[in-house]
Enzyme design. Structure first.
Site, PDB file in Angstrom:
ATOM      1  N   LYS A 109      -5.017 -13.504  -6.181  1.00  0.00           N
ATOM      2  CA  LYS A 109      -3.794 -12.757  -6.541  1.00  0.00           C
ATOM      3  C   LYS A 109      -2.837 -12.190  -5.797  1.00  0.00           C
ATOM      4  CE  LYS A 109      -5.060  -8.345  -6.607  1.00  0.00           C
ATOM      5  NZ  LYS A 109      -4.736  -7.175  -5.490  1.00  0.00           N
ATOM      6  N   ASN A 110      -3.372 -12.296  -4.083  1.00  0.00           N
ATOM      7  CA  ASN A 110      -2.443 -11.849  -3.059  1.00  0.00           C
ATOM      8  C   ASN A 110      -2.097 -12.104  -2.589  1.00  0.00           C
ATOM      9  OD1 ASN A 110      -4.196  -8.826  -3.727  1.00  0.00           O
ATOM     10  ND2 ASN A 110      -5.270  -9.277  -2.015  1.00  0.00           N
ATOM     11  N   ILE A 125     -11.417  -0.004   7.339  1.00  0.00           N
ATOM     12  CA  ILE A 125      -9.705  -0.253   6.519  1.00  0.00           C
ATOM     13  C   ILE A 125      -9.545   0.641   5.770  1.00  0.00           C
ATOM     14  CG2 ILE A 125      -9.104  -1.775   5.495  1.00  0.00           C
ATOM     15  CD1 ILE A 125      -9.548  -3.151   8.327  1.00  0.00           C
ATOM     16  N   ASP A 149     -12.343  -6.192   1.063  1.00  0.00           N
ATOM     17  CA  ASP A 149     -12.121  -6.754  -0.255  1.00  0.00           C
ATOM     18  C   ASP A 149     -13.560  -7.335  -1.199  1.00  0.00           C
ATOM     19  OD1 ASP A 149      -8.686  -7.698  -0.928  1.00  0.00           O
ATOM     20  OD2 ASP A 149     -10.216  -5.508   0.056  1.00  0.00           O
ATOM     21  N   CYS A 184      -4.466   5.611  -3.543  1.00  0.00           N
ATOM     22  CA  CYS A 184      -5.192   5.059  -5.252  1.00  0.00           C
ATOM     23  C   CYS A 184      -6.402   5.427  -4.563  1.00  0.00           C
ATOM     24  CB  CYS A 184      -4.887   3.526  -5.185  1.00  0.00           C
ATOM     25  SG  CYS A 184      -6.050   2.629  -3.529  1.00  0.00           S
ATOM     26  N   ARG A 235       0.365  -0.673  -6.878  1.00  0.00           N
ATOM     27  CA  ARG A 235       1.391  -0.527  -5.322  1.00  0.00           C
ATOM     28  C   ARG A 235       1.724  -1.868  -4.926  1.00  0.00           C
ATOM     29  NH1 ARG A 235      -0.776   2.694  -2.480  1.00  0.00           N
ATOM     30  NH2 ARG A 235       0.310   2.285  -1.102  1.00  0.00           N
TER      31      ARG A 235
HETATM   32  C1  EPZ Z   1      -3.738  -5.223   1.169  1.00  0.00           C
HETATM   33  O1  EPZ Z   1      -3.486  -3.918   0.728  1.00  0.00           O
HETATM   34  C2  EPZ Z   1      -4.364  -6.077   0.196  1.00  0.00           C
HETATM   35  N1  EPZ Z   1      -2.996  -5.874  -1.136  1.00  0.00           N
HETATM   36  C3  EPZ Z   1      -4.970  -5.226  -0.439  1.00  0.00           C
HETATM   37  O2  EPZ Z   1      -6.227  -5.650  -1.435  1.00  0.00           O
HETATM   38  C4  EPZ Z   1      -6.647  -5.560   0.718  1.00  0.00           C
HETATM   39  O3  EPZ Z   1      -7.982  -4.917   0.904  1.00  0.00           O
HETATM   40  C5  EPZ Z   1      -5.722  -4.620   1.771  1.00  0.00           C
HETATM   41  O4  EPZ Z   1      -4.509  -5.364   2.649  1.00  0.00           O
HETATM   42  C6  EPZ Z   1      -6.774  -5.158   3.110  1.00  0.00           C
HETATM   43  O5  EPZ Z   1      -7.246  -6.506   3.602  1.00  0.00           O
HETATM   44  C7  EPZ Z   1      -2.300  -6.803  -1.351  1.00  0.00           C
HETATM   45  O6  EPZ Z   1      -2.677  -7.617  -0.683  1.00  0.00           O
HETATM   46  C8  EPZ Z   1      -2.020  -6.324  -2.534  1.00  0.00           C
HETATM   47  P1  EPZ Z   1      -2.900  -2.633   4.607  1.00  0.00           P
HETATM   48  P2  EPZ Z   1      -2.531  -2.991   1.755  1.00  0.00           P
HETATM   49  O7  EPZ Z   1      -1.763  -2.656   4.350  1.00  0.00           O
HETATM   50  O8  EPZ Z   1      -1.469  -4.238   2.493  1.00  0.00           O
HETATM   51  C9  EPZ Z   1      -2.887   1.476   6.417  1.00  0.00           C
HETATM   52  C10 EPZ Z   1      -7.642  -6.056  -3.390  1.00  0.00           C
HETATM   53  O9  EPZ Z   1      -8.956  -5.291  -3.750  1.00  0.00           O
HETATM   54  N2  EPZ Z   1      -1.819   1.627   5.920  1.00  0.00           N
HETATM   55  O10 EPZ Z   1      -3.302  -3.805   5.332  1.00  0.00           O
HETATM   56  O11 EPZ Z   1      -2.039  -1.793   1.523  1.00  0.00           O
HETATM   57  C11 EPZ Z   1      -3.421   1.515   5.274  1.00  0.00           C
HETATM   58  O12 EPZ Z   1      -3.392   2.685   4.948  1.00  0.00           O
HETATM   59  C12 EPZ Z   1      -6.634  -4.778  -2.631  1.00  0.00           C
HETATM   60  O13 EPZ Z   1      -6.820  -6.935  -4.309  1.00  0.00           O
HETATM   61  C13 EPZ Z   1      -0.739   2.393   6.836  1.00  0.00           C
HETATM   62  O14 EPZ Z   1      -1.565   4.040   7.595  1.00  0.00           O
HETATM   63  O15 EPZ Z   1      -2.905  -3.164   2.546  1.00  0.00           O
HETATM   64  C14 EPZ Z   1      -4.887   0.793   5.539  1.00  0.00           C
HETATM   65  O16 EPZ Z   1      -6.024   1.601   5.999  1.00  0.00           O
HETATM   66  C15 EPZ Z   1      -7.370  -3.433  -2.574  1.00  0.00           C
HETATM   67  N3  EPZ Z   1       1.109   2.580   6.765  1.00  0.00           N
HETATM   68  C16 EPZ Z   1      -4.665  -0.105   6.881  1.00  0.00           C
HETATM   69  O17 EPZ Z   1      -3.581   0.419   7.429  1.00  0.00           O
HETATM   70  C17 EPZ Z   1       0.978   1.194   6.389  1.00  0.00           C
HETATM   71  O18 EPZ Z   1       2.326   1.315   6.472  1.00  0.00           O
HETATM   72  C18 EPZ Z   1      -4.634  -1.076   6.143  1.00  0.00           C
HETATM   73  O19 EPZ Z   1      -3.828  -1.598   4.906  1.00  0.00           O
HETATM   74  C19 EPZ Z   1       0.823   0.454   5.694  1.00  0.00           C
HETATM   75  C20 EPZ Z   1      -1.010   0.854   6.069  1.00  0.00           C
END
Ligand code: EPZ
Length: 417
Positions: free
Chosen positions: A22-23, A327, A305, A117, A93
């Site tokens: 999916k991702n 994370i 995840d 979320c 999102r």
């Molecule tokens: C991706 O989300 C995945 N989703 C998530 O999978 C996964 O949990 C996550 O990466 C971490 O591996 C998709 O790929 C669609 P991040 P993403 O930006 O990209 C902070 C599932 O279950 N952050 O890597 O949204 C954030 O809050 C889903 O399939 C900022 O602060 O995650 C988090 O604490 C859930 N500012 C950390 O970084 C930003 O601009 C990592 O988030 C971006 C992120």
């Protein structure tokens, strides 16, 4: 709302074919916006988030066909709208992944700001900062982010924090920018590498995907391509734990063991033997499970995840396991539901202390997010009696026909409409 009814106790036995990731499919579908030519994506998992992405692309003017056998044929000949509306973004999102390609292709993008979320605040400030570094004007108002920049110019972007979709969004914005962009402290996830492979097939010039430094040399135009999406490593990990927690024996096919090293190593420490093939994994449960601590980290560390599923397993392991969620700040919603089934878990901030082995008993439980719902299904497979998991629309977002796959290896599970 559909529910799942599970009667626990059976040992799972048999073969399960893993679906596409999916991702990886979500950013790949967004990348179709970068060219007027046709892009054919195969090994697409037909899950709810893919259907939402299709609706978003159609809304933007893209012709999108679902073809049998898990393929998507998309053609963004003419982009009719620059807006990803609130109605769609609030359900998924990952719609923010339209920002980069829309900006790169048309110089303009308007996307509803994804709120928080269940698992955390999840801001997109690092995405927006990156677009500004490429020369875009970015403003957020009325719940929307608007980005404009007729000509993006290559720049060096150092992410304050590793972000998966942030890396993907900036990569897609930079492929059509003037000059060279360097993404530092970039995410190394296999899904990022898969997107880079698709973009390269479309004519992009990208080096270093899979490492913390990615270099993108902008080109003036991209063309169509055909690309097979990588297997879903989180679905694979979920079924590895299903085999281990039920003491069963499962063969997982069409997967990529190389993407799960940290999960396989951790399960080895817990006492779960796993045989690795080129694109298969065989898990043989039945030996006593031993509690082992884990810390979630960015790839290649132990995936956040997989944390909820691992917590379910630790309820059946002898000893104390400390789970550190590194994370997301609020990713223990499943713990209280597992406790309703008899688990012994204490939450202390970003740490969960799980005491096992305990007897789980069936209960009515509620899913709060995608991976939390998977952990409740796993607990239901070993609990005595019947478990009913509510709000499984969360599960359907990322798992393709999970109850059918589990039924095919002997689980007593059914969807209750
Ligand atoms: C991706 O989300 C995945 N989703 C998530 O999978 C996964 O949990 C996550 O990466 C971490 O591996 C998709 O790929 C669609 P991040 P993403 O930006 O990209 C902070 C599932 O279950 N952050 O890597 O949204 C954030 O809050 C889903 O399939 C900022 O602060 O995650 C988090 O604490 C859930 N500012 C950390 O970084 C930003 O601009 C990592 O988030 C971006 C992120």
């Amino acid at each position: 709302m559909d529910k799942l009814r599970i009667v626990g106790g059976g040992k799972l036995k048999g073969e399960i074919r893993i679906s596409g990731a999916k991702n990886s499919a979500l950013p790949a579908m967004a990348a179709c916006l970068l060219t007027a030519d046709e892009v054919l994506l195969t090994n697409i998992p037909f899950v709810a988030d893919i259907r939402t992405t299709r609706r978003l692309l159609v809304e933007l003017g893209v012709q999108v066909e679902f073809e049998d056998g898990h393929a998507v044929r998309a053609k963004a000949e003419r982009i009719r709208s620059h807006e990803a509306p609130y109605e769609l973004v609030k359900t998924m999102r990952a719609s923010v992944l339209a920002l980069g390609p829309l900006l790169a292709r048309t110089g303009k993008a308007r996307v509803s700001l994804p709120g928080g979320c269940a698992i955390g605040a999840r801001p997109i400030n690092l995405h927006l900062k990156g677009f500004e570094k490429l020369g875009a004007r970015v403003k957020t108002e009325y719940g929307y982010v608007e980005a404009e920049g007729k000509t993006l110019t290559g720049a060096t972007i150092v992410f304050d924090k590793i972000t998966v979709t942030g890396t993907e969004n900036l990569m897609m914005a930079a492929v059509l920018a003037k000059g060279t962009t360097t993404l530092d402290n970039a995410a190394c996830e296999p899904e990022v590498v898969d997107l880079a492979e698709l973009l390269t097939k479309m004519g992009a010039k990208i080096a270093g995907a899979g490492t913390p430094t990615i270099t993108i040399e902008g080109v003036s135009k991209l063309h169509g391509a055909t690309h097979a999406i990588i297997p879903d490593r989180i679905e694979t990990g979920t079924f590895l734990i299903a085999g281990a927690i039920t003491g069963g024996e499962l063969e997982l096919t069409a997967c990529n063991p190389g993407h799960l090293t940290s999960v396989i190593d951790k399960l080895g420490e817990v006492g779960v033997p796993i045989e690795t093939g080129a694109d298969t994994l065989r898990v043989k449960g039945g030996s006593p499970l031993i509690a082992s601590d884990v810390i979630t980290r960015e790839y290649p560390g132990f995936a956040t995840d997989m944390q909820a599923q691992y917590m379910a397993l630790m309820t059946q392991a002898k000893g104390i396991a400390v789970i550190n969620e590194n994370i997301f700040e609020n990713r223990f919603m499943h713990a209280s539901e597992l406790m309703r089934m008899g688990a012994n878990i204490r939450i202390e901030g970003a740490r969960a202390i799980v005491a096992g082995k305990v007897r789980l008993t069936g209960a009515n439980v509620i899913a709060s997010d995608l991976r939390a719902s998977a952990s409740l299904v796993l607990a239901g497979l070993v609990a005595e009696g019947e478990t009913v998991v509510d709000r499984i629309y969360h599960l359907d977002r990322g798992y393709e026909r999970i109850e059918e796959k589990l039924q095919s290896v002997g689980a007593q599970i059914e969807r209750v409409k």
